[in-house]
Design an enzyme around this catalytic site. Structure first.
Site, PDB file in Angstrom:
ATOM      1  N   ASN A   1       0.801  -1.228   0.000  1.00 10.55           N
ATOM      2  CA  ASN A   1       0.000   0.000   0.000  1.00 10.55           C
ATOM      3  C   ASN A   1       0.836   1.281   0.000  1.00 10.55           C
ATOM      4  OD1 ASN A   1      -2.469  -1.497   0.061  1.00 10.55           O
ATOM      5  ND2 ASN A   1      -2.074  -1.854   2.225  1.00 10.55           N
ATOM      6  N   CYS A   2       2.124   1.189  -0.220  1.00  7.53           N
ATOM      7  CA  CYS A   2       2.960   2.380  -0.352  1.00  7.53           C
ATOM      8  C   CYS A   2       2.666   3.001  -1.717  1.00  7.53           C
ATOM      9  CB  CYS A   2       4.437   2.012  -0.251  1.00  7.53           C
ATOM     10  SG  CYS A   2       5.559   3.362  -0.659  1.00  7.53           S
TER      11      CYS A   2
END
Length: 139
Positions: A11-12
């Site tokens: 989710n970066c």
């Protein structure tokens, strides 16, 4: 085209953008969770070869931002110990193509290494957290 083993923080935002650039260039991306990988000194050192110890660190990690960890003041052994204990300290992404290992995503370096689409050259900073502000701590 290359098969890229891509160690990321799930989710970066930047890691997502980086994987997209690689895929658009025709590379197969095998994403792995950098935070849950069972790292040891030998496996991390493969990615860091030729880099100064300070360049191994994720500058957005809370411990670095707070000054608790000062990348310029730790030895290689200390850095590896810290990173194994807290993988958020590891600069992202870690990428492997065959037996070639890289850390970070400098667009020009990736272009020279395995190639990217020409349009991807427009955006060159894909390592600094784009979510800057008083309420967000990217790590």
């Amino acid at each position: 085209m290359a098969t890229v083993v891509f160690y990321e923080k799930p989710n970066c935002v930047n890691n997502t953008r980086q994987k997209k650039l690689l895929s658009e260039a025709g590379h197969e991306v095998i994403a792995k969770d950098l935070l849950s990988e069972a790292w040891d000194e030998a496996s991390l050192l493969l990615f860091f070869k030729g880099l100064a110890v300070a360049d191994w660190f994720n500058r957005s990690a809370p411990q670095v931002k707070s000054g608790e960890v000062m990348p310029e003041k730790v030895s290689a052994k200390q850095a590896l110990t810290l990173m194994i204990a807290n993988p958020l300290l590891i600069r992202r992404p870690l990428m492997q193509v065959n037996q070639d290992y890289r850390v970070g995503f400098d667009v020009e370096s990736v272009q020279n290494w395995i190639g990217l689409q020409p349009s991807s050259q427009q955006e060159t900073d894909l390592e600094s957290c784009p979510r800057k502000g008083s309420q967000h701590v990217c790590h």
